[in-house]
Design an enzyme around this catalytic site. Sequence first.
Site, mmCIF file in Angstrom:
data_model
loop_
_atom_site.group_PDB
_atom_site.id
_atom_site.type_symbol
_atom_site.label_atom_id
_atom_site.label_comp_id
_atom_site.label_asym_id
_atom_site.label_seq_id
_atom_site.Cartn_x
_atom_site.Cartn_y
_atom_site.Cartn_z
ATOM 1 N N ASP A 264 0.834 -1.193 0.000
ATOM 2 C CA ASP A 264 0.000 0.000 0.000
ATOM 3 C C ASP A 264 0.875 1.252 0.000
ATOM 4 O OD1 ASP A 264 -2.737 1.188 0.398
ATOM 5 O OD2 ASP A 264 -1.800 1.939 2.228
ATOM 6 N N GLU B 185 14.361 -15.308 -0.357
ATOM 7 C CA GLU B 185 14.752 -16.362 0.576
ATOM 8 C C GLU B 185 13.800 -17.552 0.525
ATOM 9 O OE1 GLU B 185 14.792 -14.649 4.456
ATOM 10 O OE2 GLU B 185 16.262 -13.102 3.955
#
Length: 541
Positions: A201, A248
């Site tokens: 956002d 990751e």
Amino acid sequence: MPKPDSWARDAVIYQIYPRSFADADGDGVGDLAGITARLDYVAGLGVDAIWLSPFYPSPMADHGYDVADYRGVDPIFGSLDDFDALLAAAHERDLKVIIDIVPNHTSDQHRWFQEAIEAGPGSAARERYHFRDKPTDGGPPNNLHSVFGGPAWTELDDQVYLHMFAPEQPDLNWEHPEVRAEFADVLRFWLDRGVDGIRIDVADALIKPEGLPDVPVEPGEPGGDPAHYRNLDGVHEIYREWRAVLDEYQPERVAVAEAWSPGYESLADYVRPDELHQAFNFRFLATPWDAAAYRSVIDSSLAAMAAVDAPTTWVLSNHDVIRHASRFGRLGATTAGVPGGANREEPQVDPARGLARARAATLMMLALPGSAYLYQGEELGLPEVFDLPDEVRQDPVFFRTNGERVGRDGCRVPMPWSGAEPPYGFTADGGKPWLPQPADWAAFTVEAQQHDPSATLALYRTALGVRRQLQLGSGELTWIDPPADDLLIFRRAGLVVTTNCGSVPARLPQQYGEPVLTSGPVPELELVPPDTTIWWRTTDR
């Protein structure tokens, strides 16, 4: 960057606004259990993923975009167990799940801001936000106005703090190392639970200009436009750090930026190979119903994203703008859509014309290469609800502008599922929806459209099926010169798309194959009616 075989490159993603999708417990507010119960419907549309607007603990000053705790679920929506159940149910249906992260600001009820209040001026706790001493002249530190209206500063004891949105949403100081460390941990909390991606956002506003200066003020404007505080270079360092976190995880996790960028190239900066995977293409959403304008925005969007080997995204509606079935029906309006919802005096709307154009625009959009976003209810042709009584409105835009802008409630009215009268199956046990639904929405319910081949729901399902079959999200687009200025004609592998943005039928120089789908009635195949898109199946691949 998304890998060549990444689901993010061509995905169709369905936005769910949890308050308004489905209410399982009968309190009138949609919840996570309600979403889980309706996932078969969502999967049946033929989309690839869902995006959930915020469901975190919040005082709801901005309906969840004022987050008090980034690692939980507000009781009104359920619990973390409910979220885990939703996630598992979505994955069982081969639906990816994207969640909203709100990093520009917290709620004023967040523990950090409460610590800042307690600690007082000059404290380390206040350095996580943008506090300033009150100017001696009694005014704010600069001329910046809030996106929601009114000054972007609010007093707290001997200081004031910055909020680009509501006063209950104080902006974080992203130069502070604790802020960066906290959000890296928040990302891992949700990625560890198994979410497939994040939507960021206000992704363009995290870094503020040094010194928080005044900005130019346009004649007649009450204060400085907060757009001047967006798209600074420092945000890209943050997203390179976030990309490292996302990378990751296996399988692939993705991120999409909500960025109102001043140009195509600056938007493309967010999706460079070491940053985010997608960025919302709001220029397409804001394009007027005009063939030349569409061709320009499509060409510019594709070129900008190709330069960084990123997918283009396309979107026509979301929880912040007037639904496109109403925007396209505005009489005398020149622009298609801007953030912030409706004004008090909206142009008159022709519902039939609006829906015809909305269906045509959607069919055009779903044939474009890249990723597409749909907003809950648009597959039913839902219109904007302009005439909500003032006493039920809840958008802070309405209150911050003293009702001059009535805001975004009209695009957030709860989904109609079944029945001939409110609540249309939205809420269990006859509960009263948090926003009232119109009395004339019976024809817009899922139940009413479920088996109607001419319904908007059928159009979406068929289009999404053909899109997947022909792999329209990938590959190249080639324009075909049209015989009339109001026509758009482009070729995809196995498909030719013709869209008439004009007011009179447009004659085609030829039939391009077998018509596989039309957005509206087509009495003569040589003529494309106004406000209509035709998909032609061709033999070339």
